[in-house]
Write a protein that holds these residues in place. Structure first.
Motif, PDB file in Angstrom:
ATOM      1  N   SER A 120       0.805  -1.220   0.000  1.00 39.51           N
ATOM      2  CA  SER A 120       0.000   0.000   0.000  1.00 39.51           C
ATOM      3  C   SER A 120       0.840   1.274   0.000  1.00 39.51           C
ATOM      4  CB  SER A 120      -0.946   0.006   1.204  1.00 39.51           C
ATOM      5  OG  SER A 120      -1.562   1.257   1.349  1.00 39.51           O
ATOM      6  N   GLY A 121       1.595   1.518   1.075  1.00 42.19           N
ATOM      7  CA  GLY A 121       2.364   2.752   1.203  1.00 42.19           C
ATOM      8  C   GLY A 121       1.495   3.974   1.461  1.00 42.19           C
ATOM      9  N   ARG A 122       0.229   3.753   1.822  1.00 44.62           N
ATOM     10  CA  ARG A 122      -0.733   4.833   2.034  1.00 44.62           C
ATOM     11  C   ARG A 122      -0.477   5.528   3.367  1.00 44.62           C
ATOM     12  NH1 ARG A 122      -5.856   5.254   4.524  1.00 44.62           N
ATOM     13  NH2 ARG A 122      -5.651   3.144   5.301  1.00 44.62           N
ATOM     14  N   ILE A 123      -0.581   6.874   3.377  1.00 46.63           N
ATOM     15  CA  ILE A 123      -0.468   7.639   4.616  1.00 46.63           C
ATOM     16  C   ILE A 123      -1.734   7.398   5.430  1.00 46.63           C
ATOM     17  CG2 ILE A 123      -0.373   9.946   5.638  1.00 46.63           C
ATOM     18  CD1 ILE A 123       1.136  10.873   3.119  1.00 46.63           C
ATOM     19  N   VAL A 124      -1.563   6.948   6.669  1.00 49.67           N
ATOM     20  CA  VAL A 124      -2.696   6.666   7.539  1.00 49.67           C
ATOM     21  C   VAL A 124      -2.886   7.775   8.569  1.00 49.67           C
ATOM     22  CG1 VAL A 124      -3.598   5.040   9.253  1.00 49.67           C
ATOM     23  CG2 VAL A 124      -2.410   4.186   7.226  1.00 49.67           C
ATOM     24  N   ALA A 125      -1.779   8.250   9.136  1.00 46.69           N
ATOM     25  CA  ALA A 125      -1.883   9.266  10.192  1.00 46.69           C
ATOM     26  C   ALA A 125      -0.564  10.005  10.333  1.00 46.69           C
ATOM     27  CB  ALA A 125      -2.240   8.614  11.519  1.00 46.69           C
ATOM     28  N   PHE A 126      -0.661  11.121  11.052  1.00 49.24           N
ATOM     29  CA  PHE A 126       0.512  11.906  11.410  1.00 49.24           C
ATOM     30  C   PHE A 126       0.601  11.946  12.925  1.00 49.24           C
ATOM     31  CE2 PHE A 126      -1.154  13.680   7.483  1.00 49.24           C
ATOM     32  CZ  PHE A 126      -0.049  13.604   6.670  1.00 49.24           C
ATOM     33  N   ARG A 127       1.805  11.719  13.472  1.00 51.77           N
ATOM     34  CA  ARG A 127       2.037  11.956  14.903  1.00 51.77           C
ATOM     35  C   ARG A 127       2.551  13.380  14.992  1.00 51.77           C
ATOM     36  NH1 ARG A 127       6.395  11.169  18.628  1.00 51.77           N
ATOM     37  NH2 ARG A 127       7.591  10.220  16.950  1.00 51.77           N
ATOM     38  N   LEU A 128       1.850  14.201  15.760  1.00 51.10           N
ATOM     39  CA  LEU A 128       2.157  15.619  15.825  1.00 51.10           C
ATOM     40  C   LEU A 128       2.592  16.057  17.213  1.00 51.10           C
ATOM     41  CD1 LEU A 128      -0.996  17.113  14.062  1.00 51.10           C
ATOM     42  CD2 LEU A 128       1.161  16.476  13.006  1.00 51.10           C
ATOM     43  N   ALA A 129       3.446  17.054  17.250  1.00 47.13           N
ATOM     44  CA  ALA A 129       3.644  17.859  18.457  1.00 47.13           C
ATOM     45  C   ALA A 129       2.544  18.905  18.334  1.00 47.13           C
ATOM     46  CB  ALA A 129       5.022  18.498  18.467  1.00 47.13           C
ATOM     47  N   ALA A 130       1.477  18.718  19.100  1.00 54.28           N
ATOM     48  CA  ALA A 130       0.254  19.498  18.911  1.00 54.28           C
ATOM     49  C   ALA A 130       0.377  20.916  19.431  1.00 54.28           C
ATOM     50  CB  ALA A 130      -0.909  18.806  19.599  1.00 54.28           C
ATOM     51  N   HIS A 131      -0.274  21.830  18.729  1.00 60.03           N
ATOM     52  CA  HIS A 131      -0.403  23.215  19.166  1.00 60.03           C
ATOM     53  C   HIS A 131      -1.367  23.239  20.346  1.00 60.03           C
ATOM     54  CE1 HIS A 131      -1.489  27.482  18.944  1.00 60.03           C
ATOM     55  NE2 HIS A 131      -0.292  27.630  18.380  1.00 60.03           N
ATOM     56  N   ARG A 132      -1.186  24.146  21.278  1.00 56.11           N
ATOM     57  CA  ARG A 132      -2.018  24.225  22.480  1.00 56.11           C
ATOM     58  C   ARG A 132      -3.515  24.228  22.189  1.00 56.11           C
ATOM     59  NH1 ARG A 132       0.378  24.997  27.119  1.00 56.11           N
ATOM     60  NH2 ARG A 132       1.972  26.383  27.658  1.00 56.11           N
ATOM     61  N   GLN A 133      -3.935  24.882  21.123  1.00 54.07           N
ATOM     62  CA  GLN A 133      -5.360  24.965  20.803  1.00 54.07           C
ATOM     63  C   GLN A 133      -5.956  23.597  20.479  1.00 54.07           C
ATOM     64  OE1 GLN A 133      -5.209  27.643  17.509  1.00 54.07           O
ATOM     65  NE2 GLN A 133      -5.466  29.458  18.800  1.00 54.07           N
ATOM     66  N   LEU A 134      -5.145  22.667  20.057  1.00 57.48           N
ATOM     67  CA  LEU A 134      -5.634  21.360  19.657  1.00 57.48           C
ATOM     68  C   LEU A 134      -5.818  20.412  20.831  1.00 57.48           C
ATOM     69  CD1 LEU A 134      -6.381  19.823  17.087  1.00 57.48           C
ATOM     70  CD2 LEU A 134      -4.050  18.983  17.019  1.00 57.48           C
ATOM     71  N   VAL A 135      -5.097  20.640  21.933  1.00 58.82           N
ATOM     72  CA  VAL A 135      -5.129  19.747  23.084  1.00 58.82           C
ATOM     73  C   VAL A 135      -6.097  20.305  24.118  1.00 58.82           C
ATOM     74  CG1 VAL A 135      -3.748  18.613  24.847  1.00 58.82           C
ATOM     75  CG2 VAL A 135      -2.757  19.091  22.609  1.00 58.82           C
ATOM     76  N   HIS A 136      -7.064  19.493  24.482  1.00 58.13           N
ATOM     77  CA  HIS A 136      -8.084  19.924  25.431  1.00 58.13           C
ATOM     78  C   HIS A 136      -7.693  19.520  26.846  1.00 58.13           C
ATOM     79  CE1 HIS A 136     -10.444  20.758  21.922  1.00 58.13           C
ATOM     80  NE2 HIS A 136     -10.223  19.519  21.499  1.00 58.13           N
TER      81      HIS A 136
END
Length: 188
Positions: A120-136
């Motif tokens: 496949s080689g399909r992109i499934v997800a990204f692991r991010l260092a999240a911006h403060r607005q994204l983390v609740h």
């Protein structure tokens, strides 16, 4: 589902023929963001002390991507680099890219990319260092939950070192890989 592989784990993975010969090592992964998949691999020589090769491995020539090696039918799968290939490779790199929504809101920075192995080689997800607005959550809780998973199945654009994603995918952010794989992070 095919096994998920992180792009960081692909670095230095051997490229092996079906006959068992190691012909190169993965140096970097280049993505086709419009197709949401691996486009090619840049390579270094077969020994760990070898330098970069003047050939790359286009995804269509990959027989199978596994956890321990990238399999190719034979050494003929490696292609000569075109004059603009190095420039194109730098445009297709996602690690470290800043992520923003198509509304211009900051999302975070790409720490890693999860792709499907096998053929496949399909992109499934990204692991991010999240911006403060994204983390609740509370400030203390946000401090410890700064890494999140963002689905990669939506339309993507990359401009320079910025990855642009649709704003609605931020609703599908998962705090950890188990939650993402369980389906909590996948838009229906």
């Amino acid at each position: 589902m095919t096994a998920l592989t992180t792009v960081r784990s692909l670095i230095t993975l051997p490229v092996v023929t079906l006959g068992g010969d190691a012909v190169a090592h993965v140096r970097d992964t280049v993505f086709d963001t419009s197709a949401r998949r691996i486009a090619s691999f840049t390579l270094s020589g077969p020994s760990m002390l070898s330098g970069p090769l003047t050939r790359d491995l286009p995804w269509p020539a990959v027989h199978c991507l596994g956890p321990r090696a990238v399999m190719v039918r034979d050494e003929g799968a490696l292609c000569a680099l075109s004059p603009g290939a190095r420039r194109d490779a730098s445009l297709g790199r996602l690690l470290g890219a800043q992520v923003v929504t198509d509304d211009g809101d900051p999302v975070g920075a790409v720490l890693d990319v999860l792709v499907e192995g096998g053929t496949s080689g399909r992109i499934v997800a990204f692991r991010l260092a999240a911006h403060r607005q994204l983390v609740h959550g509370t400030r203390h809780h946000r401090h410890h939950r700064h890494q999140v998973y963002l689905p990669g199945g939506e339309a993507l654009r990359i401009t320079g070192r910025t990855l642009v994603v649709p704003a609605h995918v931020t609703a599908y952010v998962s705090d950890g890989l188990p939650a993402f794989v369980a389906g909590d992070g996948v838009p229906s």
